[in-house]
Enzyme design. Structure first.
Site, PDB file in Angstrom:
ATOM      1  CD  GLU A   1     -24.866  18.274  26.752  1.00  0.00           C
ATOM      2  OE1 GLU A   1     -25.255  18.965  25.799  1.00  0.00           O
ATOM      3  OE2 GLU A   1     -25.579  17.440  27.320  1.00  0.00           O
TER       4      GLU A   1
ATOM      5  CG  ASP B   1       9.200  -0.437   5.725  1.00  0.00           C
ATOM      6  OD1 ASP B   1       8.337  -1.138   6.264  1.00  0.00           O
ATOM      7  OD2 ASP B   1      10.331  -0.276   6.201  1.00  0.00           O
TER       8      ASP B   1
END
Ligand SMILES: Nc1ncnc2c1ncn2[C@@H]1O[C@H](COP(=O)(O)OP(=O)(O)OP(=O)(O)O)[C@@H](O)[C@H]1O
Length: 912
Positions: free
Chosen positions: A323, A365
């Site tokens: 948890e 790029d």
């Protein structure tokens, strides 16, 4: 008129999820008015608002902020910190014990110790979760503030000025150009070939044209959608090409899609890390669903006490859930984000750190990312390849008069022309050009045409269209060429010679643009792409943009760390191949945009995997390549800085950009590099992997020791006449253990654990659990046997069968204390075995905070049974003989766990 605006402002105070009818009505009303009336109704002016008007408008309409769904108000966050399964079950157990120990208990045996202890546990776990989450949330927020997007408004006094998006007010006059994000809902008052992408609002990827005409309202059958209105531009859309001026008609929550869309655009798809975390959760839920009913049945049937068995099996369920995982994940990510910010990397989406660590392919790029961003015009040549200043003059005209996106190419042309002018060669400066020529019309740059055309006219009424753009695209428009003042037809041979010359320049690393002209083209306002034909080729421009010094080193470092680099560019294959060569990036085949278009998705994915350079790609093609690679299971990062990179960034697992990128790219990115040094990226990836390693560590060890506990519980439930631990004891063990884990984000990570991309992997998680869990069960069962047959009879004064009720109570308390202490020791030590593949403590040691917290947990658990609180929890003090036994069990456990770890490593090669 002003009254209507005020009514609208006052009547729409609520947040707008979807545009309400009155908002839509207001927008349509603004769309239908002639421009002067729009200004009137908004009490605005074409020259911009005065400072006091800005204040009035902000007061009337509110600030331009869209409620952020991400972070809820603090009191709600505090409440949420207490809403988790551990707390629910603790509260349930507290309620049951109030019933049994107080309400239904006899007056003299009433005792609220158990609920009080549970109350403290709830408080500790909730507060701890709240503090951790606040810390990482604050860190994320302050980092996000470092990245500010601005827009250009016209205000009385300063004139054109850049202000943060949230300072825009209704009535502001906003200038838009390619790469901008529309800051609020605007009525367009002037537009020049404006194309915007509304995909964040409508999901429609194709850019739509927006115009200023009031007549063009509500198109098509779906005209109800205000987004169809062509003279309105909406908050969150992005400008793909063209320029415009608009007046703000709605801000913040009153914008069309105000709350529904964040400026980031469409909801992100699941990334590799998201998928990993959800796969792990599914594994745990399945395990819980399989184990918990078995525990309930076995213990209920053997003990006959169904209520305790139910609470116990629920506690086992809680024990099985890590948890703390969400808290630990945000803790690790918050810590990672802070580390990265020190390396000048800003994380916009915390989860992106994991994605960064997971990427095995980096697409980037070229221009500005791999190259230096210092574009220099090296040559201006006629068709025969001789220096010719008239080529520069024409190019200068195109760059100077173009009002659309002006990029480094245009700046380089203007700079060079001014230098030449100073030497007496070219135009002598902007003033002279501006007086002798005037802009008549233009067709701005777009990524499909790859060129810009402007039409300029002189005083005598002559007009000429000047086009510059990618060589192949410009050549395709020309039917003739000009050489030494004479014009000749372009034959196939000439065409080939031109392309060969351009290719040769490309091989030298130069980007080549063609320049062409056409006299007396279409008139002002009617210029269209069809008019770009029958042109005369004047010559070429060759630019140099050298690769960044850091690029080669970064590509090498990435390769060493298991990340393949691929270049996706709009530029030509030759130049890109040259740049790759300079960077030491092997070119395994080149794919062009046209080839990409000819392939279906599956073929593209397969080819993309084998290709390292992609040239002449449009923005959509870049995104398709990224999607293809992801479809084959790769985790793909995309790095870029232009409008043409935004779609690919959104399609990737992790979008990376630089601070100087256009707004659209910065908004689409998850990670922003403040420095253009690519080595920073490699550091970021390493940090992502370390963050992953720490998270995986927690999950693996917790899952495996909990799994071991469940097996032990099953064995105990089958063979023992009582529960091996009560529900509260089990939850307390869980809580102390979780507390010892809070330091995990700060742990050291061995170098070999971050050598290759790291991502969540359900299979290795399961294998680890199945191998390590049973080891701890074996030692638990040995402990059970020793406690049942030796330690407990010695303490209680006889074997279980021979004891009376009080003797049995002491027997059970001793047994439970014994297992509690043994569990804590083994669980705590396991972290030191899981965190490294080396010899723990000797070759690799944990962060001191982990060792300290672990030691404190062990000391606390060992001493607790002997204290009053321990007594209240149902523990009895352990005899000295037990600790001698415990030492042997722990030593045996560590040796066996090391052996199991070795077996796991032989099979799975990596621990985490
Ligand atoms: N201002 C401009 N004027 C004319 N043509 C241009 C201009 N800017 C770019 N081009 C042409 O359009 C092509 C595509 O441009 P795009 O911006 O898509 O990619 P890029 O800048 O070359 O590379 P990357 O994709 O690596 O950033 C360029 O290679 C160039 O030929």
């Amino acid at each position: 008129m002003m009254r209507r605006a005020i009514n609208h402002a006052a009547g729409n105070g609520h947040a707008a999820g979807n545009a309400t009818a009155s908002q839509r009505e207001w927008l349509l009303h603004m769309a239908q008015l002639p421009v002067p009336r729009v200004y009137d109704e908004l009490n605005a002016h074409a020259g911009g608002l005065a400072p006091h008007e800005v204040e009035v408008s902000r007061e009337l309409w509110g600030p331009n902020v869209v409620a952020h769904a991400d972070r809820k108000p603090r009191p709600i966050r505090l409440l949420l910190a207490f809403s988790d399964p551990l707390t629910y079950i603790l509260v349930l157990i507290a309620a049951v014990s109030v019933l049994t120990d107080w309400i239904f208990a006899s007056a003299d045996s009433r005792d609220l110790t158990t609920p009080a202890i549970i109350g403290v546990m709830v408080l500790v776990s909730g507060v701890m979760r709240f503090v951790q989450e606040e810390r990482s949330g604050d860190a994320a927020e302050s980092l996000a503030e470092m990245i500010e997007t601005t827009c250009c408004v016209l205000r009385e006094g300063p004139g054109r000025t850049d202000i943060p998006l949230d300072e825009v007010v209704v009535g502001d006059v906003v200038n838009l150009s390619s790469g901008d994000i529309v800051p609020a809902d605007l009525r367009i008052v002037h537009a020049r070939d404006l194309f915007v992408s509304q995909s964040s609002l409508t999901g429609e990827p194709e850019p739509v044209e927006k115009v200023a005409d009031a007549g063009l309202v509500g198109t098509g059958p779906g005209a109800d959608a205000a987004s169809d209105v062509r003279n309105l531009a909406f908050m969150g859309s992005t400008v793909i090409s063209g320029t415009a001026r608009g007046v703000v008609v709605a801000t913040g929550a009153r914008t069309l899609f105000g709350e529904a869309t964040s400026l980031l655009g469409t909801a992100r798809r699941q990334t590799a890390a998201d998928e990993g975390v959800s796969r792990t959760s599914v594994l745990l839920v399945r395990l819980m669903m399989a184990m918990v009913p078995v525990v309930l049945l076995v213990s209920g049937m053997t003990k006959g006490d169904w209520l305790s068995s139910l609470l116990f099996s629920l506690s086992v369920a809680v024990g099985l859930t890590p948890e703390m995982l969400p808290m630990l994940v945000s803790g690790c990510l918050g810590k990672g984000a802070l580390d990265l910010s020190r390396a000048h990397v800003i994380v916009k989406r915390l989860g992106a750190i994991q994605d960064l660590g997971a990427i095995d392919i980096l697409c980037t790029d070229k221009t500005g990312t791999l190259t230096q961003d210092s574009v220099v015009l090296e040559r201006h040549l006629d068709v025969d390849g001789n220096e010719d200043v008239s080529v520069l003059n024409w190019a200068f005209m195109n760059s100077f008069f173009g009002t659309g996106m002006r990029n480094l190419i245009d700046s380089a042309i203007i700079r060079r022309a001014i230098e030449e002018g100073a030497r007496g060669g070219g135009p002598t400066g902007a003033d002279e050009i501006a007086t002798s020529w005037q802009l008549v019309d233009e067709l701005p740059f777009d990524f499909e045409r790859r060129r810009v055309s402007v039409v300029v006219g002189d005083e005598r009424g002559n007009t000429v269209m000047v086009t510059k753009g990618a060589m192949e695209e410009v050549l395709a428009l020309c039917s003739q060429y000009e050489l030494s003042g004479e014009r000749h037809a372009i034959t196939p041979d000439v065409g080939r010679a031109v392309m060969e010359r351009a290719a040769a320049l490309g091989d030298e690393g130069m980007r080549v643009l063609g320049v062409a002209v056409r006299e007396e083209p279409a008139g002002a306002g009617t210029l269209a792409a069809d008019d770009e034909c029958d042109m005369t080729l004047i010559g070429y421009l060759a630019f140099l943009d050298p690769p960044k010094a850091s690029a080669a080193e970064a590509v090498r470092a990435l390769a060493q760390n298991g990340v393949t680099t691929k270049v996706l560019t709009g530029d030509s294959a030759r130049v890109t191949t040259y740049v790759c060569g300079k960077m030491g990036l092997p070119v395994d085949g080149v794919l062009t945009g046209a080839e990409v278009d000819a392939m279906d998705d599956a073929e593209l994915a397969e080819r993309a995997q084998r290709t390292s350079v992609f040239a002449k790609l449009s923005p959509t093609q870049k995104a398709r390549v990224v999607q293809g690679l992801r479809s084959l299971g790769h985790a793909v990062g995309y790095m870029g800085d232009g409008v043409n990179d935004a779609a690919a960034m959104r399609a990737s697992d992790c979008g990376i950009s630089v601070d100087s990128a256009v707004d659209v790219a910065r908004e689409a990115a998850d990670i922003i590099l403040l420095e253009k040094d690519l080595m920073v990226l490699e550091r970021g990836i390493m940090c992502g992997r370390r963050t992953y390693a720490n998270m995986a560590k927690y999950v693996k060890m917790t899952v495996s020791s909990n799994f071991g506990n469940v097996i032990s519980v099953l064995v105990a439930a089958t063979f023992l006449p009582f529960l091996p631990m009560t529900a509260v004891q089990l939850l307390l063990l869980n809580l102390i253990y979780d507390l010892t884990c809070t330091a995990i984000p700060w742990d050291n990570v061995d170098d070999e654990l971050v050598l290759s991309p790291r991502r969540w992997d359900g299979t290795s998680m399961r294998a680890f659990m199945l191998r390590m869990g049973p080891v701890s069960s074996v030692f638990d069962v040995i402990t059970f046997a020793a406690l049942f047959a030796w330690i407990c009879p010695a303490v209680a004064g006889g074997a279980w069968g021979s004891l009376d009720a009080s003797g049995r109570a002491l027997f059970v308390s001793t047994f439970q204390a014994g297992w509690f202490v043994e569990s804590m020791w083994t669980q705590t030590l396991v972290v030191h075995l899981v965190r490294t593949a080396r010899v723990p403590f000797v070759q690799s040691h944990a962060a001191w905070s982990i060792t300290l917290l672990g030691a404190s947990g062990i000391v606390l658990a060992t001493l607790l049974p002997a204290t009053a609180v321990g007594g209240a929890l149902g523990f009895a003090p352990m005899p000295t003989a037990y600790f001698v036994f415990l030492a042997c069990v722990v030593a045996g456990y560590v040796a066996s766990a090391l052996f199991a770890r070795r077996a796991y490593l032989l099979r799975h090669h990596s621990l985490l």
